[in-house]
Motif scaffolding. Sequence first.
Motif, PDB file in Angstrom:
ATOM      1  N   GLN A 221     -10.064  13.771  28.750  1.00 53.61           N
ATOM      2  CA  GLN A 221     -10.150  12.565  29.567  1.00 53.61           C
ATOM      3  C   GLN A 221     -11.015  11.513  28.885  1.00 53.61           C
ATOM      4  OE1 GLN A 221      -8.301  12.305  32.092  1.00 53.61           O
ATOM      5  NE2 GLN A 221      -7.658  14.422  32.304  1.00 53.61           N
ATOM      6  N   TYR A 231     -11.120  13.604  40.340  1.00 49.52           N
ATOM      7  CA  TYR A 231     -10.876  15.014  40.640  1.00 49.52           C
ATOM      8  C   TYR A 231     -11.585  15.438  41.927  1.00 49.52           C
ATOM      9  CZ  TYR A 231      -8.790  15.551  36.004  1.00 49.52           C
ATOM     10  OH  TYR A 231      -7.981  15.439  34.913  1.00 49.52           O
ATOM     11  N   TYR A 250       2.195  19.822  35.404  1.00 50.74           N
ATOM     12  CA  TYR A 250       1.822  18.870  34.335  1.00 50.74           C
ATOM     13  C   TYR A 250       0.336  19.059  34.021  1.00 50.74           C
ATOM     14  CZ  TYR A 250       5.890  16.287  36.292  1.00 50.74           C
ATOM     15  OH  TYR A 250       7.099  15.895  36.770  1.00 50.74           O
ATOM     16  N   CYS A 251      -0.079  20.298  33.769  1.00 51.36           N
ATOM     17  CA  CYS A 251      -1.515  20.605  33.777  1.00 51.36           C
ATOM     18  C   CYS A 251      -2.261  20.186  32.521  1.00 51.36           C
ATOM     19  CB  CYS A 251      -1.753  22.085  34.048  1.00 51.36           C
ATOM     20  SG  CYS A 251      -1.378  23.145  32.656  1.00 51.36           S
ATOM     21  N   ILE A 253      -4.474  20.171  29.493  1.00 48.75           N
ATOM     22  CA  ILE A 253      -5.441  21.172  29.032  1.00 48.75           C
ATOM     23  C   ILE A 253      -6.078  21.936  30.184  1.00 48.75           C
ATOM     24  CG2 ILE A 253      -5.929  19.946  26.878  1.00 48.75           C
ATOM     25  CD1 ILE A 253      -8.638  19.086  28.295  1.00 48.75           C
ATOM     26  N   THR A 255      -7.502  20.918  33.146  1.00 47.85           N
ATOM     27  CA  THR A 255      -8.719  20.457  33.834  1.00 47.85           C
ATOM     28  C   THR A 255      -8.615  20.551  35.355  1.00 47.85           C
ATOM     29  OG1 THR A 255      -8.105  18.556  32.493  1.00 47.85           O
ATOM     30  CG2 THR A 255     -10.415  18.856  32.929  1.00 47.85           C
ATOM     31  N   GLU A 271       2.756  23.552  31.942  1.00 51.05           N
ATOM     32  CA  GLU A 271       2.697  22.423  31.010  1.00 51.05           C
ATOM     33  C   GLU A 271       3.717  22.650  29.884  1.00 51.05           C
ATOM     34  OE1 GLU A 271       0.928  19.454  30.296  1.00 51.05           O
ATOM     35  OE2 GLU A 271       2.097  19.564  28.452  1.00 51.05           O
ATOM     36  N   LEU A 272       4.379  21.561  29.463  1.00 48.06           N
ATOM     37  CA  LEU A 272       5.412  21.668  28.418  1.00 48.06           C
ATOM     38  C   LEU A 272       4.850  21.756  27.002  1.00 48.06           C
ATOM     39  CD1 LEU A 272       8.396  19.209  29.041  1.00 48.06           C
ATOM     40  CD2 LEU A 272       8.473  21.704  28.800  1.00 48.06           C
ATOM     41  N   ASP A 297       6.065  25.708  30.172  1.00 44.52           N
ATOM     42  CA  ASP A 297       7.397  25.621  30.765  1.00 44.52           C
ATOM     43  C   ASP A 297       7.580  24.235  31.378  1.00 44.52           C
ATOM     44  OD1 ASP A 297       9.884  26.320  31.743  1.00 44.52           O
ATOM     45  OD2 ASP A 297       9.175  28.059  32.895  1.00 44.52           O
ATOM     46  N   ASP A 298       8.806  23.909  31.731  1.00 47.41           N
ATOM     47  CA  ASP A 298       9.065  22.721  32.521  1.00 47.41           C
ATOM     48  C   ASP A 298       8.563  23.015  33.944  1.00 47.41           C
ATOM     49  OD1 ASP A 298      10.963  20.146  32.900  1.00 47.41           O
ATOM     50  OD2 ASP A 298      11.101  21.479  34.643  1.00 47.41           O
ATOM     51  N   ALA A 299       7.692  22.130  34.449  1.00 47.82           N
ATOM     52  CA  ALA A 299       7.035  22.427  35.728  1.00 47.82           C
ATOM     53  C   ALA A 299       8.055  22.550  36.860  1.00 47.82           C
ATOM     54  CB  ALA A 299       5.995  21.354  36.041  1.00 47.82           C
ATOM     55  N   ASP A 319       0.306  15.738  38.211  1.00 50.67           N
ATOM     56  CA  ASP A 319      -0.319  14.651  37.436  1.00 50.67           C
ATOM     57  C   ASP A 319       0.618  14.289  36.285  1.00 50.67           C
ATOM     58  OD1 ASP A 319      -2.064  12.910  36.182  1.00 50.67           O
ATOM     59  OD2 ASP A 319      -3.419  14.465  35.446  1.00 50.67           O
TER      60      ASP A 319
HETATM   61  N1  SAH Z   1      -3.860  16.790  34.146  1.00 49.22           N
HETATM   62  C1  SAH Z   1      -3.775  16.853  32.726  1.00 49.22           C
HETATM   63  C2  SAH Z   1      -3.132  15.656  32.077  1.00 49.22           C
HETATM   64  C3  SAH Z   1      -1.740  15.408  32.486  1.00 49.22           C
HETATM   65  S1  SAH Z   1      -0.918  14.241  31.477  1.00 49.22           S
HETATM   66  C4  SAH Z   1      -5.126  17.106  32.132  1.00 49.22           C
HETATM   67  O1  SAH Z   1      -6.133  16.937  32.803  1.00 49.22           O
HETATM   68  O2  SAH Z   1      -5.218  17.443  30.966  1.00 49.22           O
HETATM   69  C5  SAH Z   1       0.760  14.724  31.758  1.00 49.22           C
HETATM   70  C6  SAH Z   1       1.137  16.023  31.089  1.00 49.22           C
HETATM   71  O3  SAH Z   1       2.454  16.386  31.547  1.00 49.22           O
HETATM   72  C7  SAH Z   1       1.223  15.993  29.585  1.00 49.22           C
HETATM   73  O4  SAH Z   1       0.345  16.953  29.082  1.00 49.22           O
HETATM   74  C8  SAH Z   1       2.694  16.349  29.270  1.00 49.22           C
HETATM   75  O5  SAH Z   1       2.812  17.154  28.114  1.00 49.22           O
HETATM   76  C9  SAH Z   1       3.098  17.111  30.506  1.00 49.22           C
HETATM   77  N2  SAH Z   1       4.543  17.151  30.856  1.00 49.22           N
HETATM   78  C10 SAH Z   1       5.457  16.159  30.755  1.00 49.22           C
HETATM   79  N3  SAH Z   1       6.637  16.535  31.266  1.00 49.22           N
HETATM   80  C11 SAH Z   1       6.478  17.807  31.751  1.00 49.22           C
HETATM   81  C12 SAH Z   1       7.333  18.728  32.412  1.00 49.22           C
HETATM   82  N4  SAH Z   1       8.592  18.423  32.699  1.00 49.22           N
HETATM   83  N5  SAH Z   1       6.823  19.925  32.756  1.00 49.22           N
HETATM   84  C13 SAH Z   1       5.533  20.253  32.485  1.00 49.22           C
HETATM   85  N6  SAH Z   1       4.681  19.411  31.860  1.00 49.22           N
HETATM   86  C14 SAH Z   1       5.135  18.202  31.480  1.00 49.22           C
END
Ligand code: SAH
Length: 388
Positions: A221, A231, A250-251, A253, A255, A271-272, A297-299, A319
């Motif tokens: 961040q 948060y 979309y996790c 790293i 956090t 997370e992808l 994986d794809d979320a 996110d």
């Molecule tokens: N909350 C995170 C940041 C999110 S940014 C943190 O604190 O680190 C958005 C993230 O979504 C990126 O890391 C991107 O790689 C991921 N992403 C994009 N499309 C996605 C999908 N279909 N499935 C899972 N993750 C995805």
Amino acid sequence: MSQKSNLKTNPLACPLSKKCGGCQLQNMTYERQLKWKQARCEILLKKYGKVRRIIGMENPLHYRNKVQAAFGRTKSGKIISGVYQSGTHRIVNVDSCMTEDETADKIITDIRAMLPKFKMTVYDEDRRTGFLRHVLVKRGFSSGEVMVVLVAADSRFPMKKKFTAALLEMHPEITTVVLNINPKDTNLVLGEREEILHGAGYIEDTLCGLKFAISPKSFYQINPVQCEKLYNKAMEYAELDGNSKVIDAYCGIGTIGMVAAKTAGSVIGVELNKDAVRDAISNAKRNDMKNIGFYCDDAGEFMEAMADEGESADVVFMDPPRAGSSRKFIESMLKLGPEKIVYISCNPETLARDLNYIIKGGYKVKEMTPVDMFPFTNHVETVVLLVR
Ligand code: SAH
């Protein structure tokens, strides 16, 4: 005109703002910026529910913990470092910037001044000659650790020991120095290869009471002060307890999921990007967290599979990137049917579009809070609580 006075009265305090283009709201006092962002959120989001007052910064200056400078020369041969003029590859020389960490800016200008003494040339993008391309500085605002990454076009750096010693003498706060080698004709700043010149090759920082390792490439961040507020608001909305089953979609790293795991029963992060997942796993280990797991994986597909297997979740944190979520993701989430959805958005336009789908799927917006993560720019983050 001092930078502080701009916050209350004076427009255009940054002499570079036109050339740089990084700060779209330079002509506004900070108070006006917050009003502008609030109004933008209300126009786009009010029809879905109550928009609370934006959470601004107490001191909106120098909030960026990561600073990146491109190195080059002017036509007359003077070495410069700074940002690319927006939409171009012309470097605008920057000595200090009101959004960037002051220590980082000082390190970069000092490196610029040191180059001739250590026979270090700067890279010429057109001729593809020369050595130093970029300097990247990351500082842990809470740990105080500082990483300097020298990005060079090749690995030949005869005076590297002397240079590193001189840099450390001038800036004893630097905890690690890395040489990154990027010989390619590319817009990517960092190359594949790395050589550690001093220290561990990464820094650590604390966010929401958790430790994170930050390497040259890893995402972290940019504004940790506001990130904590964002948060905390997300956690307040989620109302987790020891029985809560949580998904961090979309996790990145990890956090948000890790902050949630402090109170929740169990957390799954999806997370992808596989590098981000690797960082998430090692961050969870670093904090000795046993109730969180990460999947690459794809979320959307992941949640759909969970629903097919008859599993459920109490809270989904989502996110997504600036482009927002997808219809497919939302359909999968609706199928899983969590009690609460906490949507953290960095783009109110795509948020409005996505809320529309989620509401049609049987959810109600309880409330929304905008958070100012990037003062002086037109970006605004929003946390939204939706309940089934
Ligand atoms: N909350 C995170 C940041 C999110 S940014 C943190 O604190 O680190 C958005 C993230 O979504 C990126 O890391 C991107 O790689 C991921 N992403 C994009 N499309 C996605 C999908 N279909 N499935 C899972 N993750 C995805």
